[in-house]
Design a protein around this motif. Structure first.
Motif, PDB file in Angstrom:
ATOM      1  N   PRO A 293      66.462 -39.069  32.006  1.00 34.50           N
ATOM      2  CA  PRO A 293      65.049 -38.686  32.182  1.00 34.50           C
ATOM      3  C   PRO A 293      64.728 -37.254  31.788  1.00 34.50           C
ATOM      4  O   PRO A 293      63.575 -36.959  31.487  1.00 34.50           O
ATOM      5  CB  PRO A 293      64.813 -38.926  33.678  1.00 34.50           C
ATOM      6  CG  PRO A 293      65.838 -39.929  34.085  1.00 34.50           C
ATOM      7  CD  PRO A 293      67.042 -39.621  33.247  1.00 34.50           C
ATOM      8  N   TRP A 294      65.682 -36.326  31.837  1.00 32.44           N
ATOM      9  CA  TRP A 294      65.374 -34.931  31.525  1.00 32.44           C
ATOM     10  C   TRP A 294      65.737 -34.558  30.083  1.00 32.44           C
ATOM     11  O   TRP A 294      65.719 -33.402  29.714  1.00 32.44           O
ATOM     12  CB  TRP A 294      66.105 -33.992  32.484  1.00 32.44           C
ATOM     13  CG  TRP A 294      67.565 -34.313  32.616  1.00 32.44           C
ATOM     14  CD1 TRP A 294      68.572 -33.882  31.816  1.00 32.44           C
ATOM     15  CD2 TRP A 294      68.162 -35.155  33.596  1.00 32.44           C
ATOM     16  NE1 TRP A 294      69.764 -34.398  32.230  1.00 32.44           N
ATOM     17  CE2 TRP A 294      69.548 -35.189  33.338  1.00 32.44           C
ATOM     18  CE3 TRP A 294      67.670 -35.890  34.677  1.00 32.44           C
ATOM     19  CZ2 TRP A 294      70.435 -35.930  34.100  1.00 32.44           C
ATOM     20  CZ3 TRP A 294      68.562 -36.624  35.443  1.00 32.44           C
ATOM     21  CH2 TRP A 294      69.920 -36.629  35.145  1.00 32.44           C
ATOM     22  N   SER A 296      64.699 -35.789  26.302  1.00 44.35           N
ATOM     23  CA  SER A 296      63.941 -36.665  25.407  1.00 44.35           C
ATOM     24  C   SER A 296      64.719 -37.081  24.178  1.00 44.35           C
ATOM     25  O   SER A 296      64.352 -38.043  23.502  1.00 44.35           O
ATOM     26  CB  SER A 296      62.642 -35.972  24.980  1.00 44.35           C
ATOM     27  OG  SER A 296      61.751 -35.841  26.066  1.00 44.35           O
ATOM     28  N   ARG A 318      62.188 -39.793  27.452  1.00 44.67           N
ATOM     29  CA  ARG A 318      62.475 -39.473  28.852  1.00 44.67           C
ATOM     30  C   ARG A 318      62.608 -40.733  29.704  1.00 44.67           C
ATOM     31  O   ARG A 318      63.473 -40.815  30.574  1.00 44.67           O
ATOM     32  CB  ARG A 318      61.358 -38.597  29.437  1.00 44.67           C
ATOM     33  CG  ARG A 318      61.387 -37.154  28.970  1.00 44.67           C
ATOM     34  CD  ARG A 318      60.297 -36.353  29.661  1.00 44.67           C
ATOM     35  NE  ARG A 318      60.362 -34.945  29.292  1.00 44.67           N
ATOM     36  CZ  ARG A 318      61.098 -34.038  29.890  1.00 44.67           C
ATOM     37  NH1 ARG A 318      61.852 -34.395  30.917  1.00 44.67           N
ATOM     38  NH2 ARG A 318      61.099 -32.781  29.498  1.00 44.67           N
ATOM     39  N   LYS A 333      57.965 -39.711  25.364  1.00 46.12           N
ATOM     40  CA  LYS A 333      58.788 -38.706  24.698  1.00 46.12           C
ATOM     41  C   LYS A 333      57.951 -37.448  24.554  1.00 46.12           C
ATOM     42  O   LYS A 333      57.012 -37.405  23.761  1.00 46.12           O
ATOM     43  CB  LYS A 333      59.254 -39.200  23.337  1.00 46.12           C
ATOM     44  CG  LYS A 333      60.254 -38.269  22.664  1.00 46.12           C
ATOM     45  CD  LYS A 333      60.876 -38.920  21.447  1.00 46.12           C
ATOM     46  CE  LYS A 333      61.966 -38.040  20.862  1.00 46.12           C
ATOM     47  NZ  LYS A 333      62.663 -38.695  19.734  1.00 46.12           N
ATOM     48  N   TYR A 358      55.793 -38.993  32.922  1.00 43.77           N
ATOM     49  CA  TYR A 358      56.898 -39.845  33.344  1.00 43.77           C
ATOM     50  C   TYR A 358      56.330 -41.004  34.157  1.00 43.77           C
ATOM     51  O   TYR A 358      55.134 -41.105  34.388  1.00 43.77           O
ATOM     52  CB  TYR A 358      57.940 -39.063  34.153  1.00 43.77           C
ATOM     53  CG  TYR A 358      57.475 -38.572  35.512  1.00 43.77           C
ATOM     54  CD1 TYR A 358      57.988 -39.121  36.682  1.00 43.77           C
ATOM     55  CD2 TYR A 358      56.527 -37.558  35.636  1.00 43.77           C
ATOM     56  CE1 TYR A 358      57.588 -38.677  37.926  1.00 43.77           C
ATOM     57  CE2 TYR A 358      56.125 -37.105  36.878  1.00 43.77           C
ATOM     58  CZ  TYR A 358      56.656 -37.669  38.024  1.00 43.77           C
ATOM     59  OH  TYR A 358      56.238 -37.224  39.254  1.00 43.77           O
TER      60      TYR A 358
END
Length: 756
Positions: A293-294, A296, A318, A333, A358
């Protein structure tokens, strides 16, 4: 139809009246004339206490005792409830509030609101008297006019303006009198019909108003898990029939744990990639989608039922979500919302988002995607994107929660949308009624559903049959750990049970200052915990306090939940608190110059969530208030001045590489390419400690400006860190780094829910 009210004075059976409102007790609800005002149960119970007191002060403790008797809550719960009540009630004619705040005591009903119908509305008795008087007057006028019509007009040379019918009679002669009587009869008949129609509409409205619109209700709650495992509260729960997938971390390794809905763990699935987390499910064939998730740039990985893993070619971002028909993938993204087919092909941009986003969520019909945007601090907003044309619509505009919401999930029929209201120091679950035309029946379509007794509620998801709600409840607590070089760590001798997000020591050694976790308030005390005093203003979130060199003042980040970070300054005695910056641009952590006459700070660009505007470091003169850009600091943030004043350390926006300015040479140099999360100087200015983001090389590092050397100081893979994101470092007077380690719990809860 006759309505009979059994009344005594202003009090009716099971009814209290104030201003234009009526508070009914069975069932408990509020009306304004014939309209039912939509309020939650706790809002109604709070209002009932205030109204029943008839202008007397209701202490705050009374509200907690009656309204929140089964929950552990803070003053913020009551403050928010009073805010929403005031919004629903509106204003008095003099501009005042119906509910008055009595400083340090409680709340009461305003004196001018005690009398029913005293806020610009005519009382029922006055209406009846006026109607009787008007009827008598009209009867008398009709009698006089009819009598005058049968007589010759007086003063024939003057225009008769008494009645148009009298003028017609004068012009047409006495024979027209019968026509006038017919005209009068028709006029009265028409008037009677209009009045009858209005009465019917009024009765229809009265009956509609008396129809109680059912609200979503929690029937009972039960803990699903109770294993103490570290569950991610910032990632969605995944529901597959009677099974739940939960992202967990053990010794810095990520797993997707499979539980049945009774809380029994079936298995743990290791992440197929470093830093990977379970993000979505595909059913035909059955597959799990993982991503970082952190990051891209990391590709998404598909894990099949047989255990085989493969990347989705050319698709990275992400986070990812699968459409209801499983034909389309929604990918976030950066600030782009992308759509692709299930193999990752036919990639196209659906929308450009206002900020990094997100938690995408498809509507059950596949026509909309809702997601959360993050503006760089605690400002989070929900947006709705039309899949057909990519148009963006912000949700909850004008709501007090407009910029403190995130992480939504739909009911399977699309009638409800549940989301998180995150105020920084606590969060709760709210539900939004999405039924067509519901606003014709109720004003407020959002209501609080779950609040307390845990500090934070996250990751809500509704079962397919719409009878159960699952969420993660997080008890936010931590303990400060002093880190010694190497694998081990020992507890620093600090005040016992101090759960502090950041802690800092004054240079004279007489004071410490810290921000409570999860409360977010700023305090100072002696190192042994005595002489404690809150320095921050009520209702403010604070972070990263820094002592002035003479130990008399502190600068720190401050914010009202939902607004941007600013920089505040407070004196050690708490008598002086002021803002150094405005909310025009989010301000990062402030750091004092060696003489204490200046502070340096950058923009708040943590995690790359700020994507607009110039990024640089600002130097502010505390006496004159003048500001200037630090030369060569373009694209840098997260500034830290060394205690001896020789260096300025900072991170590069985007890459988060650690940069160093030597004021003696005026030259910037790069200390490391590693992705830096936070940094802090040792008191002797010889070392810059920094930590890296989660990943293979997760740890606390030491950089030495004199030599340019960088080494791992502590392997943090087994640390269970916590605090407000992003996590912060502290340092002891003897130069050892300090972190906040998790001492709370995160567990999955189930709520049986009634969704009408």
């Amino acid at each position: 139809m006759t309505l009979i009210w059994m009344a005594k004075g202003n009090k009716m059976k099971n009814l209290e009246r104030f201003g234009p409102f009526s508070l009914e007790r069975s069932p408990l609800r509020l009306r304004r004339d014939f309209e039912i005002i939509s309020l939650t149960t706790r809002q109604l119970e709070t209002l009932e206490l205030i109204v029943n007191a008839h202008g007397r002060i209701v202490p705050k403790e009374k509200f907690f005792e009656v309204v929140w008797k089964d929950a552990i809550v803070e003053d913020g719960n009551l403050t928010q409830t009073i805010f929403l009540l005031r919004k629903a009630l509106g204003r008095l004619p003099d501009g005042g509030e119906f509910i008055e705040t009595v400083s340090r005591q409680g709340y009461r009903l305003a004196p001018t609101a005690l009398v029913p119908n005293s806020v610009g509305y005519t009382s029922s008795e006055a209406t009846k008297t006026e109607a009787t008087s008007s009827e008598a007057t009209n009867t008398e006028a009709t009698s006089i006019e009819a009598d005058q019509l049968s007589k010759p007009a007086v003063n024939e040379g003057r225009e008769d303006v008494r009645s148009p019918f009298a003028t017609i009679l004068k012009q047409e002669g006495a024979g027209a009198y019968s026509d006038v009587k017919v005209l009068l009869t028709r006029e009265r008949l028409l008037l009677t019909l209009i009045i009858g129609l209005l009465v019917c509409l009024g009765l229809a409205g009265w009956n509609l108003g008396h129809v109680s619109i059912p609200h979503p209700t929690i029937l009972r709650s039960v803990g699903v898990t109770n294993d103490g495992m570290q569950k991610s509260i910032h990632l969605p729960l995944l529901l597959n029939g009677d099974y739940l997938y939960v992202n967990e971390t053990i010794d810095n390794l990520n797993y997707l744990a499979l539980y049945n809905t009774d809380g029994e763990r079936i298995m743990r699935i290791p992440s197929p990639t470093t830093g990977g987390r379970g993000l979505s499910i595909m059913h035909e064939p059955y597959r799990l989608l993982f991503g970082v998730p952190w990051d891209s740039a990391s590709p998404f990985t598909v894990l099949s039922a047989s255990g085989g893993a493969s990347h989705i070619d050319g698709l990275s971002g992400r986070t990812i979500a699968v459409s209801p028909d499983e034909k389309t993938l929604a990918v976030i993204k950066g600030r782009q919302l992308l759509l692709a087919d299930q193999a990752g092909g036919s990639l196209r941009t659906l929308a450009m988002l206002p900020n990094v986003a997100y938690w995408p969520e498809w509507s059950p019909d596949g026509k909309h995607i809702r997601l959360t945007t993050w503006a760089g601090d605690y400002r989070q907003s929900l947006w709705d994107i039309n899949v057909a044309n990519g148009s963006l619509t912000p949700l909850l505009v004008g709501s007090p929660h407009e910029h403190t919401v995130c992480c939504g999930s739909w009911s399977s029929d699309g009638k409800y949308f549940i989301y998180v209201v995150d105020e920084g120091y606590r969060s709760s679950l709210w539900i939004r009624d999405e039924r067509p035309n519901i606003k014709l029946l109720i004003k407020e379509t959002e209501q609080e559903l779950v609040s307390g007794p845990v500090d934070f509620w996250n990751a809500p998801i509704i079962s397919h049959d719409n009878k159960r709600l699952y969420a993660i409840g997080h008890e936010a607590r931590g303990e400060l750990i002093r880190l010694s070089r190497g694998e081990g760590g020992s507890v620093q001798s600090l005040p016992e049970d101090l759960s502090a997000d950041t802690v800092t020591f004054s240079r004279d050694g007489h004071w410490i200052a810290y921000t409570l976790f999860p409360g977010g308030s700023l305090w100072r005390s002696r190192p042994d915990g005595s002489d404690k005093l809150q320095l921050s203003r009520p209702g403010r979130m604070t972070r990263a306090p820094q002592w002035s060199p003479d130990s008399t003042n502190l600068v720190y980040q401050c914010a009202i939940p939902g607004e941007t970070w600013q920089i505040c300054e407070a004196s050690v005695d708490g008598l002086s608190v002021s803002n150094l910056t405005t909310a025009a641009q989010a301000s990062g952590i402030a750091t004092f110059s060696p003489h204490g006459d200046k502070v340096a700070y950058g923009q708040d660009v943590e995690r790359g969530f700020q994507s607009q505007g110039d990024i640089f470091i600002t130097i502010r003169d505390l006496k004159s208030g003048q500001q200037e850009k630090l030369s060569g600091s373009e694209g840098l943030s997260n500034a830290r001045w060394s205690p001896d004043g020789r260096y300025m350390a900072a991170t590069a926006a985007g890459t988060q590489a650690l940069m160093l300015l030597d004021f003696q040479t005026g030259h910037w140099s790069k200390l490391t390419d590693q992705s830096v999360n936070d940094l802090i100087w040792s008191p002797d200015s010889k070392t810059v400690f920094f930590d890296t983001r989660q990943g293979a090389d997760n740890g606390i590092f030491a950089a030495y400006p004199s030599t340019g050397k960088v080494e791992k100081y502590f392997d943090a893979k087994k640390l269970r860190r916590t605090g407000f994101p992003p996590w912060r470092l502290s340092v002891t007077p003897d130069g050892a780094p300090v972190v906040l380690q998790q001492a709370g719990t995160s567990e999955v809860y189930r709520f049986d829910i009634d969704l009408p």
